[in-house]
Design a protein around this motif. Sequence first.
Motif, PDB file in Angstrom:
ATOM      1  N   UNK A  14       7.642  16.682  47.128  1.00  0.00           N
ATOM      2  CA  UNK A  14       6.330  16.313  47.631  1.00  0.00           C
ATOM      3  C   UNK A  14       5.576  15.403  46.669  1.00  0.00           C
ATOM      4  N   UNK A  15       6.067  15.294  45.446  1.00  0.00           N
ATOM      5  CA  UNK A  15       5.552  14.376  44.439  1.00  0.00           C
ATOM      6  C   UNK A  15       6.679  14.220  43.421  1.00  0.00           C
ATOM      7  N   UNK A  16       6.688  13.165  42.624  1.00  0.00           N
ATOM      8  CA  UNK A  16       7.773  13.003  41.655  1.00  0.00           C
ATOM      9  C   UNK A  16       7.934  14.233  40.761  1.00  0.00           C
ATOM     10  N   UNK A  17       9.083  14.881  40.863  1.00  0.00           N
ATOM     11  CA  UNK A  17       9.359  16.049  40.049  1.00  0.00           C
ATOM     12  C   UNK A  17       8.888  17.365  40.619  1.00  0.00           C
ATOM     13  N   UNK A  18       8.251  17.363  41.810  1.00  0.00           N
ATOM     14  CA  UNK A  18       7.709  18.585  42.423  1.00  0.00           C
ATOM     15  C   UNK A  18       8.428  18.848  43.745  1.00  0.00           C
ATOM     16  N   UNK A  19       9.059  20.008  43.841  1.00  0.00           N
ATOM     17  CA  UNK A  19       9.803  20.371  45.039  1.00  0.00           C
ATOM     18  C   UNK A  19       9.233  21.634  45.664  1.00  0.00           C
ATOM     19  N   UNK A  20       9.071  21.599  46.981  1.00  0.00           N
ATOM     20  CA  UNK A  20       8.604  22.738  47.762  1.00  0.00           C
ATOM     21  C   UNK A  20       9.781  23.238  48.589  1.00  0.00           C
ATOM     22  N   UNK A  21      10.286  24.420  48.274  1.00  0.00           N
ATOM     23  CA  UNK A  21      11.423  25.017  48.959  1.00  0.00           C
ATOM     24  C   UNK A  21      10.899  26.160  49.825  1.00  0.00           C
ATOM     25  N   UNK A  22      10.609  25.855  51.067  1.00  0.00           N
ATOM     26  CA  UNK A  22       9.978  26.842  51.937  1.00  0.00           C
ATOM     27  C   UNK A  22      10.983  27.893  52.403  1.00  0.00           C
ATOM     28  N   UNK A  23      10.570  29.153  52.309  1.00  0.00           N
ATOM     29  CA  UNK A  23      11.367  30.314  52.731  1.00  0.00           C
ATOM     30  C   UNK A  23      12.653  30.471  51.922  1.00  0.00           C
ATOM     31  N   UNK A  24      12.737  29.808  50.782  1.00  0.00           N
ATOM     32  CA  UNK A  24      13.964  29.804  49.982  1.00  0.00           C
ATOM     33  C   UNK A  24      14.344  31.199  49.487  1.00  0.00           C
ATOM     34  N   UNK A  25      13.343  32.033  49.199  1.00  0.00           N
ATOM     35  CA  UNK A  25      13.606  33.357  48.621  1.00  0.00           C
ATOM     36  C   UNK A  25      13.848  34.437  49.674  1.00  0.00           C
ATOM     37  N   UNK A  26      13.654  34.131  50.939  1.00  0.00           N
ATOM     38  CA  UNK A  26      13.743  35.171  51.962  1.00  0.00           C
ATOM     39  C   UNK A  26      15.106  35.852  52.044  1.00  0.00           C
ATOM     40  N   UNK A  27      16.224  35.141  51.876  1.00  0.00           N
ATOM     41  CA  UNK A  27      17.525  35.833  51.991  1.00  0.00           C
ATOM     42  C   UNK A  27      17.747  36.918  50.942  1.00  0.00           C
ATOM     43  N   UNK A 145       7.734  31.567  42.513  1.00  0.00           N
ATOM     44  CA  UNK A 145       8.126  32.224  43.763  1.00  0.00           C
ATOM     45  C   UNK A 145       6.934  32.997  44.314  1.00  0.00           C
ATOM     46  N   UNK A 146       6.621  32.780  45.594  1.00  0.00           N
ATOM     47  CA  UNK A 146       5.492  33.443  46.251  1.00  0.00           C
ATOM     48  C   UNK A 146       5.985  34.551  47.170  1.00  0.00           C
ATOM     49  N   UNK A 147       5.385  35.740  47.030  1.00  0.00           N
ATOM     50  CA  UNK A 147       5.712  36.881  47.880  1.00  0.00           C
ATOM     51  C   UNK A 147       4.417  37.515  48.378  1.00  0.00           C
ATOM     52  N   UNK A 148       4.452  38.035  49.597  1.00  0.00           N
ATOM     53  CA  UNK A 148       3.282  38.725  50.132  1.00  0.00           C
ATOM     54  C   UNK A 148       2.296  37.805  50.821  1.00  0.00           C
ATOM     55  N   UNK A 149       1.011  38.075  50.618  1.00  0.00           N
ATOM     56  CA  UNK A 149      -0.024  37.298  51.296  1.00  0.00           C
ATOM     57  C   UNK A 149       0.094  35.806  51.001  1.00  0.00           C
ATOM     58  N   UNK A 150      -0.247  34.962  51.967  1.00  0.00           N
ATOM     59  CA  UNK A 150      -0.228  33.517  51.721  1.00  0.00           C
ATOM     60  C   UNK A 150      -1.311  33.121  50.734  1.00  0.00           C
ATOM     61  N   UNK A 151      -1.115  31.965  50.115  1.00  0.00           N
ATOM     62  CA  UNK A 151      -2.087  31.447  49.159  1.00  0.00           C
ATOM     63  C   UNK A 151      -2.061  29.933  49.201  1.00  0.00           C
ATOM     64  N   UNK A 152      -3.163  29.340  48.821  1.00  0.00           N
ATOM     65  CA  UNK A 152      -3.251  27.879  48.737  1.00  0.00           C
ATOM     66  C   UNK A 152      -3.106  27.487  47.276  1.00  0.00           C
ATOM     67  N   UNK A 153      -2.023  26.812  46.977  1.00  0.00           N
ATOM     68  CA  UNK A 153      -1.732  26.346  45.625  1.00  0.00           C
ATOM     69  C   UNK A 153      -2.373  24.979  45.433  1.00  0.00           C
ATOM     70  N   UNK A 154      -3.047  24.810  44.321  1.00  0.00           N
ATOM     71  CA  UNK A 154      -3.681  23.532  43.999  1.00  0.00           C
ATOM     72  C   UNK A 154      -2.805  22.783  43.017  1.00  0.00           C
ATOM     73  N   UNK A 155      -2.351  21.598  43.402  1.00  0.00           N
ATOM     74  CA  UNK A 155      -1.546  20.753  42.536  1.00  0.00           C
ATOM     75  C   UNK A 155      -2.372  19.542  42.135  1.00  0.00           C
TER      76      UNK A 155
END
Length: 212
Positions: A14-27, A145-155
């Motif tokens: 999403x920006x140089x060097x920043x990766x968003x891996x959605x649902x990556x930890x669910x398995x 890694x995010x678990x539980x309630x959603x949150x808005x991360x500020x980059x």
Amino acid sequence: MTLSLFNEPSAQEIAPGVWWLRAFALPTLTSLQDGVNEVLAAAPWRQMQTPGGQTMAVSMSNCGPLGWVSDRAGYRYQTHDPLTGRPWPPMPQTLANLACLAAEQSGYVQFKPDACLINRYLPGTRLSLHQDRDEQDFSQPIVSVSLGLPAVFLLGGMARSDKTFRLPLSHGDVLVWGGPARLRFHGVMPVAEGDHPALGRMRINLTFRKAA
């Protein structure tokens, strides 16, 4: 500014060097939660003090050879839990494997975390903009890694005053940043009220770092 990635791939730079891996930890969710509970049995939640003497709103614990601590003496990593005087609990292999795999997926193939900071956010808890500067090697990424309630991360950018992007992180999302983004300011907006089916009224964040 809110960044929307609807209908796009689950892993995206999403920006140089920043990766968003959605649902990556669910398995691996069950084993992750078991690992976190194992750590907390040996090193329970605590609210640390800032160097200025204020109590942090976020509750914390650590696992791995090194743990991040904050008190009147400052911010630092150390080998022993200041509450118990014992070494921090070993990092569960499931947690370490997830961090390494997420880093590799994001192009950081040599990542070997020696610290995992575990944060608990209750509704209303936030984390102000800051840089992760207590580590010795800035060539290594941060894996979050995010678990539980959603949150808005500020980059943010390289200066605190730079414009921030808002990333709506959900249960199982992993964010990785390094390289040109390693010292970008970042934070978390106040967590909204809610009741997550797996973790209840909390968000848990696992932050993996190579500290030494």
